[in-house]
Design a protein around this motif. Sequence first.
Motif, PDB file in Angstrom:
ATOM      1  N   GLU A  63       0.817  -1.216   0.000  1.00  0.00           N
ATOM      2  CA  GLU A  63       0.000   0.000   0.000  1.00  0.00           C
ATOM      3  C   GLU A  63       0.849   1.263   0.000  1.00  0.00           C
ATOM      4  O   GLU A  63       0.529   2.233  -0.706  1.00  0.00           O
ATOM      5  CB  GLU A  63      -0.938   0.003   1.209  1.00  0.00           C
ATOM      6  CG  GLU A  63      -1.896   1.181   1.225  1.00  0.00           C
ATOM      7  CD  GLU A  63      -2.907   1.102   2.350  1.00  0.00           C
ATOM      8  OE1 GLU A  63      -3.771   2.010   2.426  1.00  0.00           O
ATOM      9  OE2 GLU A  63      -2.845   0.145   3.150  1.00  0.00           O
ATOM     10  N   GLU A  64       1.911   1.286   0.776  1.00  0.00           N
ATOM     11  CA  GLU A  64       2.764   2.472   0.840  1.00  0.00           C
ATOM     12  C   GLU A  64       3.414   2.761  -0.508  1.00  0.00           C
ATOM     13  O   GLU A  64       3.550   3.923  -0.914  1.00  0.00           O
ATOM     14  CB  GLU A  64       3.833   2.305   1.925  1.00  0.00           C
ATOM     15  CG  GLU A  64       3.290   2.419   3.341  1.00  0.00           C
ATOM     16  CD  GLU A  64       2.527   3.717   3.559  1.00  0.00           C
ATOM     17  OE1 GLU A  64       3.047   4.787   3.183  1.00  0.00           O
ATOM     18  OE2 GLU A  64       1.392   3.660   4.067  1.00  0.00           O
ATOM     19  N   ALA A  65       3.803   1.702  -1.209  1.00  0.00           N
ATOM     20  CA  ALA A  65       4.429   1.886  -2.521  1.00  0.00           C
ATOM     21  C   ALA A  65       3.438   2.522  -3.490  1.00  0.00           C
ATOM     22  O   ALA A  65       3.794   3.429  -4.250  1.00  0.00           O
ATOM     23  CB  ALA A  65       4.899   0.531  -3.062  1.00  0.00           C
ATOM     24  N   LEU A  66       2.181   2.071  -3.444  1.00  0.00           N
ATOM     25  CA  LEU A  66       1.159   2.631  -4.330  1.00  0.00           C
ATOM     26  C   LEU A  66       0.883   4.089  -3.997  1.00  0.00           C
ATOM     27  O   LEU A  66       0.775   4.938  -4.888  1.00  0.00           O
ATOM     28  CB  LEU A  66      -0.131   1.820  -4.229  1.00  0.00           C
ATOM     29  CG  LEU A  66      -0.117   0.407  -4.819  1.00  0.00           C
ATOM     30  CD1 LEU A  66      -1.474  -0.262  -4.614  1.00  0.00           C
ATOM     31  CD2 LEU A  66       0.217   0.439  -6.301  1.00  0.00           C
ATOM     32  N   ARG A  67       0.766   4.384  -2.721  1.00  0.00           N
ATOM     33  CA  ARG A  67       0.475   5.768  -2.306  1.00  0.00           C
ATOM     34  C   ARG A  67       1.628   6.699  -2.676  1.00  0.00           C
ATOM     35  O   ARG A  67       1.417   7.845  -3.069  1.00  0.00           O
ATOM     36  CB  ARG A  67       0.188   5.831  -0.807  1.00  0.00           C
ATOM     37  CG  ARG A  67      -1.130   5.162  -0.418  1.00  0.00           C
ATOM     38  CD  ARG A  67      -1.517   5.463   1.016  1.00  0.00           C
ATOM     39  NE  ARG A  67      -2.727   4.750   1.402  1.00  0.00           N
ATOM     40  CZ  ARG A  67      -3.969   5.155   1.108  1.00  0.00           C
ATOM     41  NH1 ARG A  67      -4.132   6.292   0.418  1.00  0.00           N
ATOM     42  NH2 ARG A  67      -5.016   4.461   1.493  1.00  0.00           N
ATOM     43  N   SER A  68       2.854   6.213  -2.567  1.00  0.00           N
ATOM     44  CA  SER A  68       4.017   7.054  -2.881  1.00  0.00           C
ATOM     45  C   SER A  68       4.089   7.389  -4.371  1.00  0.00           C
ATOM     46  O   SER A  68       4.695   8.379  -4.765  1.00  0.00           O
ATOM     47  CB  SER A  68       5.312   6.351  -2.458  1.00  0.00           C
ATOM     48  OG  SER A  68       5.573   5.221  -3.271  1.00  0.00           O
ATOM     49  N   LEU A  69       3.415   6.578  -5.195  1.00  0.00           N
ATOM     50  CA  LEU A  69       3.380   6.831  -6.641  1.00  0.00           C
ATOM     51  C   LEU A  69       2.240   7.781  -7.033  1.00  0.00           C
ATOM     52  O   LEU A  69       2.064   8.095  -8.202  1.00  0.00           O
ATOM     53  CB  LEU A  69       3.206   5.503  -7.396  1.00  0.00           C
ATOM     54  CG  LEU A  69       4.412   4.556  -7.340  1.00  0.00           C
ATOM     55  CD1 LEU A  69       4.030   3.190  -7.910  1.00  0.00           C
ATOM     56  CD2 LEU A  69       5.592   5.141  -8.110  1.00  0.00           C
ATOM     57  N   GLY A  70       1.485   8.243  -6.040  1.00  0.00           N
ATOM     58  CA  GLY A  70       0.369   9.151  -6.317  1.00  0.00           C
ATOM     59  C   GLY A  70      -0.750   8.466  -7.097  1.00  0.00           C
ATOM     60  O   GLY A  70      -1.395   9.085  -7.943  1.00  0.00           O
ATOM     61  N   ILE A  71      -0.987   7.204  -6.779  1.00  0.00           N
ATOM     62  CA  ILE A  71      -1.930   6.396  -7.549  1.00  0.00           C
ATOM     63  C   ILE A  71      -3.342   6.982  -7.555  1.00  0.00           C
ATOM     64  O   ILE A  71      -4.084   6.856  -8.535  1.00  0.00           O
ATOM     65  CB  ILE A  71      -1.943   4.937  -7.006  1.00  0.00           C
ATOM     66  CG1 ILE A  71      -2.502   3.964  -8.046  1.00  0.00           C
ATOM     67  CG2 ILE A  71      -2.709   4.824  -5.708  1.00  0.00           C
ATOM     68  CD1 ILE A  71      -1.488   3.506  -9.022  1.00  0.00           C
ATOM     69  N   ARG A  72      -3.707   7.672  -6.486  1.00  0.00           N
ATOM     70  CA  ARG A  72      -5.073   8.205  -6.370  1.00  0.00           C
ATOM     71  C   ARG A  72      -5.373   9.302  -7.385  1.00  0.00           C
ATOM     72  O   ARG A  72      -6.523   9.621  -7.647  1.00  0.00           O
ATOM     73  CB  ARG A  72      -5.319   8.733  -4.953  1.00  0.00           C
ATOM     74  CG  ARG A  72      -4.475   9.945  -4.583  1.00  0.00           C
ATOM     75  CD  ARG A  72      -4.776  10.408  -3.164  1.00  0.00           C
ATOM     76  NE  ARG A  72      -6.158  10.844  -3.024  1.00  0.00           N
ATOM     77  CZ  ARG A  72      -6.581  12.064  -3.292  1.00  0.00           C
ATOM     78  NH1 ARG A  72      -5.722  12.971  -3.743  1.00  0.00           N
ATOM     79  NH2 ARG A  72      -7.845  12.390  -3.133  1.00  0.00           N
ATOM     80  N   ASN A  73      -4.329   9.895  -7.963  1.00  0.00           N
ATOM     81  CA  ASN A  73      -4.532  10.999  -8.906  1.00  0.00           C
ATOM     82  C   ASN A  73      -4.750  10.556 -10.347  1.00  0.00           C
ATOM     83  O   ASN A  73      -4.987  11.390 -11.217  1.00  0.00           O
ATOM     84  CB  ASN A  73      -3.325  11.943  -8.852  1.00  0.00           C
ATOM     85  CG  ASN A  73      -3.192  12.611  -7.495  1.00  0.00           C
ATOM     86  OD1 ASN A  73      -4.118  13.232  -7.013  1.00  0.00           O
ATOM     87  ND2 ASN A  73      -2.035  12.449  -6.867  1.00  0.00           N
ATOM     88  N   PHE A  74      -4.692   9.259 -10.592  1.00  0.00           N
ATOM     89  CA  PHE A  74      -4.891   8.769 -11.947  1.00  0.00           C
ATOM     90  C   PHE A  74      -6.383   8.694 -12.284  1.00  0.00           C
ATOM     91  O   PHE A  74      -7.217   8.431 -11.417  1.00  0.00           O
ATOM     92  CB  PHE A  74      -4.237   7.399 -12.123  1.00  0.00           C
ATOM     93  CG  PHE A  74      -2.739   7.473 -12.247  1.00  0.00           C
ATOM     94  CD1 PHE A  74      -2.134   7.529 -13.489  1.00  0.00           C
ATOM     95  CD2 PHE A  74      -1.939   7.528 -11.111  1.00  0.00           C
ATOM     96  CE1 PHE A  74      -0.757   7.630 -13.610  1.00  0.00           C
ATOM     97  CE2 PHE A  74      -0.557   7.628 -11.210  1.00  0.00           C
ATOM     98  CZ  PHE A  74       0.032   7.677 -12.466  1.00  0.00           C
ATOM     99  N   ASP A  75      -6.686   8.930 -13.549  1.00  0.00           N
ATOM    100  CA  ASP A  75      -8.085   8.867 -13.990  1.00  0.00           C
ATOM    101  C   ASP A  75      -8.606   7.437 -13.978  1.00  0.00           C
ATOM    102  O   ASP A  75      -9.782   7.197 -13.712  1.00  0.00           O
ATOM    103  CB  ASP A  75      -8.212   9.432 -15.416  1.00  0.00           C
ATOM    104  CG  ASP A  75      -7.782  10.885 -15.483  1.00  0.00           C
ATOM    105  OD1 ASP A  75      -8.448  11.707 -14.832  1.00  0.00           O
ATOM    106  OD2 ASP A  75      -6.791  11.192 -16.154  1.00  0.00           O
TER     107      ASP A  75
END
Length: 227
Positions: A63-75
């Motif tokens: 989860e931390e790796a995904l959040r660090s990639l800014g995954i939530r900002n993708f369409d």
Amino acid sequence: MGKGTKGKGSQFCVIGLGRFGSSLAKELVHLGHEVLGIDRSEELVDDMSSLLTHTVCADSTDEEALRSLGIRNFDCCIVAIGGDIQASIMTAILVKDCGVKKVVVKAVTELHGRVLEKLGADRVIYPERDMGIRVAHQLVSPNLLDYIELSSDYSVAELSVPQCLSGKTLADIDPRKRYGCSIVAVNKPNGVIIAPKAEQVLEEKDIMVIIGTNDGIESFEKDVSER
């Protein structure tokens, strides 16, 4: 990447860069979108690094790796993990929890798909199954070029115009009355005619785009093949 939409293109994240994921990611780039590719395999990430907007070697169940990639900002995020069903499900849960607007997940089996739907995936796709269905229809129907199932009852099909229909108008054929289908476009050598009128004349080798019930399309294709 992941900081908002640039221009008209959307931002996609593809997790899992196997045959399906890499093919999907490359086509999205070709269509003018930004794509972040993620995979645990350094080799796959290296192979795609020059073809995608950005690639990262990471564990998508972290989860931390995904959040660090800014995954939530993708369409949109496509989880294209194939062999590891547990990783697919865990990744789908985490991506959804991160707040991605649209989450699309590749399913390997019907059971896998049902689990993904219950977990809130916005769309579940079955590329192997769907491609098998399309190829089967193409093999048994000589005029059928493509076939896409919209639901259990409706489909879109591309049919090449056989010699028996050459010179006829859409009014002559009247597929809506006879088969409950509509010809929504005709692809001619000089361009595509969208929403063709009843007086539109068909010529051999034109391509008709038809929408209707599965039974109706099948009856229409069978009738024109037997003429």
